[in-house]
Enzyme design. Structure first.
Site, PDB file in Angstrom:
ATOM      1  CG  ASP A  73       1.250   8.092   2.767  1.00  0.00           C
ATOM      2  OD1 ASP A  73       1.139   9.286   3.075  1.00  0.00           O
ATOM      3  OD2 ASP A  73       1.936   7.694   1.800  1.00  0.00           O
ATOM      4  CB  ILE A  74      -1.902   3.315   6.314  1.00  0.00           C
ATOM      5  CG1 ILE A  74      -1.388   2.736   4.988  1.00  0.00           C
ATOM      6  CG2 ILE A  74      -3.134   2.545   6.788  1.00  0.00           C
ATOM      7  CD1 ILE A  74      -0.852   1.307   5.105  1.00  0.00           C
TER       8      ILE A  74
END
Lengths: 399, 399
Positions: free
Chosen positions: A164-165
């Site tokens: 996600d990051i």
């Protein structure tokens, strides 16, 4: 001193990590990021961790720092019109929309580009074919948990939502790449980023997929570093640290500091290997660890630290997150990117600048605004709505 | 169709993951990325994994795809002059330099800005104060391994070099942010990104540091998802899958599919909790897992897949990386971002497009060039060197 993205305006309608963190990054660099939420908040509005006092989400309030926030009834045609008008507002540095919406065709690229032909949209999704996915499911699919953890355990998920990051930072890059193109050519862009593609791309980018196609699956081998040398060691007083030797110089420093240079010279001779190569250190990692660890078992963490630093060894302590946090609280210079921030609705939080320092300055941290706090101001300043028009929208429950 | 960064030129002098992956991302989006290496390659030139046939690095050849490559003797003044001239070459879309050099003051921002005042430099480093660090050491410092893995084990390092990849994507964002500013204001930028700052910033950004300052360290709890519901389950035929319920809809689908809706309704009543909230599902995660898992133990993976997909459950299979790779080889549409690439020096590799699709197109993959293959061409085209001048540099061993 100007922040690099001052002048740029991005409208964001996104939840969870990737989209909001992209907007946060752009805001930290100076962009005017307008976040749109449904009335009452999106599905991440209460996401854990939550503040013990107020029950407000530490997560939401962190990932939405420094943005303006607009809350509208997105199920009503009037609310949808407001979102469309904000996203497509005129100006050479506006007309940029980032989202992760599913099932909102009124917000599609085509719908926006019909109103503004040079529209830039960046849409985040699970799989490229539209199937849902989250960090945890793409991670298991590409096989990372199967490589993670000690040999005797079942596959281990990492707890960091790394995909996600990474996806969020790719979103920020994609926005700015599209802005660059539009400035040169006048063209808009329709950008899509699928989380499953992010995970697949990066395991390929590291050479890992070709490797498994040649050699089969890599062993799961705990905390050893793959393909070179890194291992954990425990000190006499129970401290744990991680030792790295990625380069010949780092290897030389590690063996000299631990007094093992002659041992490894003799062992290299005996095994017919060369510990100054990645292959030598990696192949014989268990022997290397067994020879190096006793030095640590005979020393306290403080003694080891002094000697390792003096010897130029690359290493890091295992800390608990609490320990890391307390070190920052005792000495803010120990983590200069971190910032104590007064977050309305919560109180003092441990927040962060962007890890991107421009002209030697950290960005500092701005708080998140209370959900919807900027609705009137944004609709007035960006769309030119009058007090009377805002009043009608309030009366109708649209905002 | 143009790629978004066509026209932009970036000179890169970097090793390992972060810097090279930033350049690769920019190259995938169309930038002309010129990579500079010392003669014989930088310290990552042989990094594992390596090709079984040629012993060439799958890692290096993957992370340097699509770049032009220049190799020079950077210890000689003549070689240094070539690097400086390339980095500061004129043009509104040039004058951008990304590096992770240590101990090369002749390549500092000040040295470059003295030749080109609007220079953009993006420098990647370990700690902001100059101390060395790598992915593995910053990860242990911020406390992620202490949260990772089953409760009964020692701290577990994740194997994905997540911080390096995140840092690389931040580098790409920083380059483009500085380009945006220069286009608007004429100003150059000196950007620094420290890996330790990247790790600290992101654990703060997730709200985790404030959380531990309030609640103390989180339990290490294996493959459960923190703060909501996610868990692994094993099927009758030994398949393993990961189940997620982050939203009320996902929870409803999961319980309906597994026939447990009435059980959880009764249990919620009995415990005085609400499983439609993150808190309810997370607090009672062990009970939830125990109630849900038998459904999987009674079904094969194929049966479970059919039912989960029909029921709209968010889930993913645990696969080995080999299994993931073989699925792609059997059906390329299963991972549309991946590409079979003919990599000179190696042969066919499993490579990747950027996970950033522009106007519905994947970027495709271009191979890495053989180290130094573009030296003459770049020095001629960018710096205007004549054949005679190139010949002298070759004779002197500078290139």
């Amino acid at each position: 001193m100007s922040r690099p993205l001052e002048g740029l305006r991005v409208v964001e309608f996104a939840s969870f990590v990737a989209g909001p963190s992209a907007g946060m990054t752009l805001a930290q660099l100076g962009a005017d990021v307008i976040r749109v939420d449904p009335l009452g908040g999106n599905s991440d509005y209460r996401r854990w961790p939550v503040d013990t006092g107020s029950d407000n989400s530490l997560y939401w309030n962190s990932l939405n720092r420094g943005k303006r926030t607009v809350a509208v009834d997105v199920r009503s045609p009037e609310g949808q019109e407001l979102v469309l008008a904000l996203a497509t507002a005129p100006g050479p540095d506006a007309g940029i929309f980032a989202d992760n919406n599913v099932g909102r065709p009124w917000l599609s690229h085509d719908a926006l580009a019909a109103r503004r032909p040079d529209m830039i949209t960046v849409h985040f999704e699970g799989h490229a074919d539209g199937r849902g996915a989250v960090d945890y499911t793409v991670n298991t699919e590409v096989g990372v948990p199967d490589l993670t953890g000690p040999p005797e355990t079942a596959p281990v998920n990492h707890v960091l939502p790394a995909w996600d990051i990474i996806a969020g930072q790719s979103l920020a890059t994609a926005v700015l790449a599209a802005v660059y193109r539009r400035a040169r050519t006048g063209e808009g862009s329709r950008v899509n980023i699928a989380l499953a593609d992010v995970a697949a791309a990066w395991v390929a980018n590291l050479g890992w997929l070709t490797e498994v196609s040649q050699r089969g699956d890599r062993e799961r081998h705990g905390n050893y570093m793959y393909g070179s040398f890194g291992v954990d060691a425990v000190t006499a007083d129970g401290g744990r640290l991680y030792l790295v030797a990625l380069t010949p110089r780092q290897w030389k420093n590690l063996t000299e500091t631990t007094g093992t240079t002659a041992v490894f010279a003799a062992l290299a001779e005996s095994l017919g290997t060369d510990f100054f190569t990645d292959e030598g250190r990696y192949t014989h990692r268990e022997a290397v660890a067994a020879i190096i660890r006793p030095w640590f078992a005979q020393r306290t963490m403080a003694e080891a630290k002094t000697a390792l630093d003096a010897g130029g060894v690359l290493w890091g302590p295992y800390q608990t997150m609490r320990g890391f946090t307390e070190k920052f609280q005792a000495d803010p210079t120990s983590a200069p990117v971190l910032v104590d921030l007064d977050q309305p609705g919560i109180g003092t939080v441990i927040s962060s600048s962007a890890p991107i320092r421009v002209d030697e300055h950290y960005t500092g941290a701005a708080p998140a605004h209370v959900l919807g706090a900027d609705t009137d101001e944004v609709l007035a300043s960006v769309l030119g709505l009058s007090d009377a028009e805002l009043g009608k929208l309030h009366d109708a429950g649209t905002i």
